[in-house]
Scaffold this motif. Structure first.
Motif, PDB file in Angstrom:
ATOM      1  N   GLU A 225       0.836  -1.206   0.000  1.00  0.00           N
ATOM      2  CA  GLU A 225       0.000   0.000   0.000  1.00  0.00           C
ATOM      3  C   GLU A 225       0.874   1.260   0.000  1.00  0.00           C
ATOM      4  OE1 GLU A 225      -1.415  -2.897   1.388  1.00  0.00           O
ATOM      5  OE2 GLU A 225      -2.599  -2.594  -0.408  1.00  0.00           O
ATOM      6  N   ASN A 302      -1.019  -7.891  -3.816  1.00  0.00           N
ATOM      7  CA  ASN A 302      -1.588  -6.980  -4.805  1.00  0.00           C
ATOM      8  C   ASN A 302      -0.542  -6.073  -5.446  1.00  0.00           C
ATOM      9  OD1 ASN A 302      -1.985  -5.866  -1.868  1.00  0.00           O
ATOM     10  ND2 ASN A 302      -1.738  -4.077  -3.174  1.00  0.00           N
ATOM     11  N   TRP A 306      -2.636   0.185  -6.648  1.00  0.00           N
ATOM     12  CA  TRP A 306      -3.689  -0.795  -6.875  1.00  0.00           C
ATOM     13  C   TRP A 306      -4.188  -0.766  -8.318  1.00  0.00           C
ATOM     14  CZ3 TRP A 306      -7.683  -0.285  -2.215  1.00  0.00           C
ATOM     15  CH2 TRP A 306      -7.064  -0.748  -1.049  1.00  0.00           C
ATOM     16  N   ASP A 347      -6.628  -4.755  -5.239  1.00  0.00           N
ATOM     17  CA  ASP A 347      -5.994  -5.229  -3.997  1.00  0.00           C
ATOM     18  C   ASP A 347      -6.352  -6.685  -3.726  1.00  0.00           C
ATOM     19  OD1 ASP A 347      -4.550  -5.270  -1.616  1.00  0.00           O
ATOM     20  OD2 ASP A 347      -6.121  -4.293  -0.443  1.00  0.00           O
ATOM     21  N   THR A 349      -5.091  -9.719  -3.229  1.00  0.00           N
ATOM     22  CA  THR A 349      -3.911 -10.512  -2.914  1.00  0.00           C
ATOM     23  C   THR A 349      -4.213 -12.010  -3.013  1.00  0.00           C
ATOM     24  OG1 THR A 349      -4.464 -10.775  -0.589  1.00  0.00           O
ATOM     25  CG2 THR A 349      -3.276  -8.795  -1.172  1.00  0.00           C
ATOM     26  N   LYS A 374      -8.378 -13.277  -1.849  1.00  0.00           N
ATOM     27  CA  LYS A 374      -9.353 -12.203  -1.648  1.00  0.00           C
ATOM     28  C   LYS A 374     -10.409 -12.130  -2.745  1.00  0.00           C
ATOM     29  CE  LYS A 374      -6.713  -8.598   0.838  1.00  0.00           C
ATOM     30  NZ  LYS A 374      -6.192  -7.220   0.631  1.00  0.00           N
TER      31      LYS A 374
END
Ligand code: CA
Length: 744
Positions: A225, A302, A306, A347, A349, A374
């Motif tokens: 992030e 990720n 993003w 995102d 992952t 995810k």
């Protein structure tokens, strides 16, 4: 053997008093960084292992030691399914608290303890390690790696740690600030410590548990992030020397490829300046060793940023983002990969726990790898070659219609593409399943899976939309989408969207059918343990630690912990007594719950407090927890400055860029980090000193003077004041609905 172990332990226990850190009470504001808790020599010669004597053969045969919990997922297969039966469907009603231990933290706890030969090894916040007598909770030793508290600001998802590895008389832990540390299992004394981070200017963190096999320790990291490049490293378990390193995404194209797989990956990244922003692909959770093929499977995270339109504007799959990569455990050379989400844009992952199993698939016994990443699809992969066998949805999904089993690729749903216009997408960035571990019941052909439906509105970064340029912001989230604008989700389109919810599912990975489903009002719940005793254990956000009937999902037993749980339970048996244990404490990556809109979904940690405790249960246990106190969450009356809506809008954006990752969206905390609306006037008076001078650095609230100036802090402060006022008026019934956002 055990007699000798306990004699050694007695000596260790006597000397451990000197080293033990305090386990009492939550950290006070401004508490200084604790010092090393053990004699800290840089290099101590390896001592003869005395306890925790686990080697490859023993982990390989972990199934023959059901009383122990030898590795992160119990065995190398990481199925988290225990063959123990003393606690079972018929008598689970008699399960009671045997003992508990206050871990001195009010932040999230995520660890899976290791239990070996009567000793439990586990981690708590700030990467602290504890060894306790597993039947009494008596502390044998504790080790504090003294993580500099500014790392609280450098972690996306709290100051958590998911556990240790125990191997050949040593305990291995990764620290939040990126060190890998080897401790003597008998004394907690540090044997060696190495820095795993390639660039200390970037916000790399370690929260995952190391894994060990073949004389090596494997560790990755987090930080996508903030903008980092992912990799996994193998270190010699004895010396700490680096054996190999595998990067997960390509670096600066003007530099040589580190290994041939990077040449292959680079062809799938087109245009853009991803290497400056970071690239992502961090391996922050799942690393699984497979003795059948000598493979090491790494779950890759990720992209960074993003949004693929910014990261790789020319398109491409962006290998090895969101992939499961099989590496030769001895050399780090790739054997195969499977990418769950090509060109990740959400995102999504693939770092979620992987389990290995032998299952009959289409009439043939097959060595499979199971993962629920995810993105909402449950993958069954042939681990001999990486071939996709199944990919059924296990939650509500709208970003893709299905996975094409011929090509192995998702078929994206254009209707939910957010490039031009903001869209609600399911799953959101917390995933349909996150790191909270699942349990695999091979005999029943089922997976007990903590799942959620939890959408988020995605929209492209406004600056990029206007100028076509995206500039990395050092030291803060670099998502490429409008994090500030996410506040808008609280006022727009709510009616069209499903209420976030959590589920515990008994899911058939081959057919995609749910055998049973338990709905939980809050989405952010704990990991899962299944047992041959016919039980499935899970702790939830509402504070209930529950044993379900594994065949029907019926609740057979519940214990109210009066706080919320994320960590997975484990079970072990010592001297003929089976124990079930779980760590309590809420937080982690959940920044989105704010204050639950529906009171039935309010986390127990918000109602009673966030208690970091280790709870251990046995049949007939009679211990009780202290009487819970209901938190006073009355928002104080606010002194409001006369500021324009434009200024509040600027404050709102700044708040979401800098503060929301910990303190929650629209200034509503998710429960574990202080809710700024509840600040008293005394705290308001020192707001600037806290933000710019690091007054509460000891809690992880380090100074932001590298990123914010006094005028910005004032804007943030005014925004927080107004949000507090709005919610106060609403709670008093003076207002129909709070305004929530000043962004236009
Ligand atoms: Ca992420």
């Amino acid at each position: 053997m055990r007699g000798i172990i306990w004699i050694v332990l007695a000596v260790v226990a006597a000397t451990a008093v000197y080293f033990a850190v305090s386990d009492k009470g939550p950290q006070a504001p401004g508490q200084s960084t604790p010092g090393e808790s053990v004699t800290a020599a840089d290099s101590v010669s390896a001592t003869e292992p005395t306890i925790g004597l686990i080697d490859d053969a023993r982990i390989n045969n972990a199934a023959s030691e059901p009383g122990n919990w030898l590795a992160y997922g119990r065995t190398y297969e990481e199925q988290r399914f225990s063959p123990l039966t003393q606690v079972n469907k018929d008598n689970v009603g008699e399960l009671g608290l045997a003992w508990f231990k206050d871990m001195g933290t009010n932040r999230a706890q995520e660890a899976t303890p290791i239990v070996v030969d009567g000793i439990m090894f586990f981690t708590t916040t700030w990467s602290r390690v504890h060894a306790v007598n597993a039947t009494t909770g008596e502390t044998l030793w504790s080790y504090d790696p003294a993580v500099p508290r500014e790392w609280g600001r450098r972690a996306c998802c709290d100051v958590v740690n998911r556990g240790v590895a125990v191997y050949k008389g040593r305990v291995y832990v990764g620290s939040l600030d990126g060190r890998l540390i080897a401790l003597d299992a008998a004394s907690g004394e540090r044997i060696w410590e190495i820095d795993t981070i390639i660039d200390r200017d970037r916000y790399y963190t370690i929260t995952g548990a190391p894994r060990v096999a073949n004389g090596k320790v494997f560790i990755g990291n987090g930080g996508a992030e903030f903008g980092v490049r992912g990799y996994v490293t193998a270190y010699d378990a004895d010396t700490g020397d680096q054996v190999w390193r595998f990067f997960t995404v390509p670096g600066d194209p003007s530099l040589p490829f580190e290994h041939p797989e990077m040449e292959q990956a680079a062809k799938t990244w087109k245009g853009g300046n991803w290497w400056e922003i970071g690239g992502g692909g961090t391996v922050w959770n799942s690393i699984v060793y497979d003795p059948d093929f000598n493979n090491l499977y790494i779950g890759v995270g990720n992209g960074s940023p993003w949004t693929r339109a910014i990261r790789s504007p020319g398109g491409g799959d962006n290998l090895f983002l969101s992939s499961i990569v099989a590496l030769d455990a001895d050399t780090g050379v790739m054997n195969w990969y499977y990418q769950t989400t090509p060109g990740d844009n959400w995102d999504y992952t693939a770092v979620q726990d992987m389990a290995l199993a032998d299952m009959e698939v289409d009439g043939e016994m097959t060595k499979v790898l199971l993962q629920a990443p995810k993105n909402g699809f449950f993958y069954v992969i042939d681990r001999s070659n990486g071939k996709l066998l199944r990919a059924n949805p296990y939650a509500t999904v709208n970003w893709a219609t299905h996975i094409d089993l011929e090509t192995g690729r998702p078929v994206e749903n254009k209707e939910f593409d957010y490039l031009e216009k903001e869209k609600w997408v399911l799953p959101g960035p917390l995933g349909a399943h996150n790191w909270q571990a699942m349990s695999v019941d091979v005999d029943a052909g089922l997976v007990y899976l903590p799942a959620q439906d939890n959408p988020l509105i995605y929209g492209m970064n406004k600056e990029w939309k206007k100028t076509g340029v995206y500039k990395r912001n050092p030291g803060r989230f670099n998502l490429g989408l409008e994090f500030g604008g996410i506040a808008q989700l609280f006022v727009d389109n709510i009616a069209d969207q499903p209420t976030p919810k959590g589920y515990l599912k008994a899911f058939d990975p081959l057919t995609g059918e749910d055998r049973w489903v338990v709905e939980i009002p809050h989405y952010w719940n704990g990991g899962v343990l299944g047992t041959t005793g016919g039980l499935v254990f899970q702790g939830d956000a509402l504070g209930m630690f529950t044993a379900y009937d594994k065949e029907t999902g019926e609740t057979l037993w519940q214990f109210n912990t009066y706080t919320s749980m994320l960590a997975p339970p484990i079970t072990f048996q010592i001297d003929g007594v089976q124990y079930v244990s779980i760590l309590t404490g809420n937080g982690g990556g959940d920044l989105f719950s704010g204050e639950a809109m529906d009171p039935v979904a309010m986390p127990a940690s918000s109602i009673y407090g966030n208690y970091g405790r280790l709870l251990v249960f046995k049949l007939g246990g009679l211990e009780t927890l202290p009487e819970p106190l209901v938190r006073d969450t009355t928002i104080p009356e606010q002194i409001l400055a006369d500021v324009s809506k434009e200024e509040l809008g600027r404050g709102e954006k700044l708040y979401h860029d800098f503060c929301a990752p910990c303190h929650g969206l629209i200034a509503r905390s998710a429960g574990s980090i202080p809710d700024l609306r509840l600040m008293n006037e005394g705290t308001h008076q020192i707001f600037n000193q806290i933000v710019l001078e690091g007054l509460l650095k000891g809690n992880g609230m380090a100074s932001f003077d590298d990123a914010l100036v006094a005028d910005d802090v004032e804007r943030i402060h005014n925004y927080v004041r107004v949000r507090a006022h709005e919610d106060r008026e609403y709670s008093l019934g003076n207002k129909e609905a709070p305004q929530l956002t000043w962004l236009n």
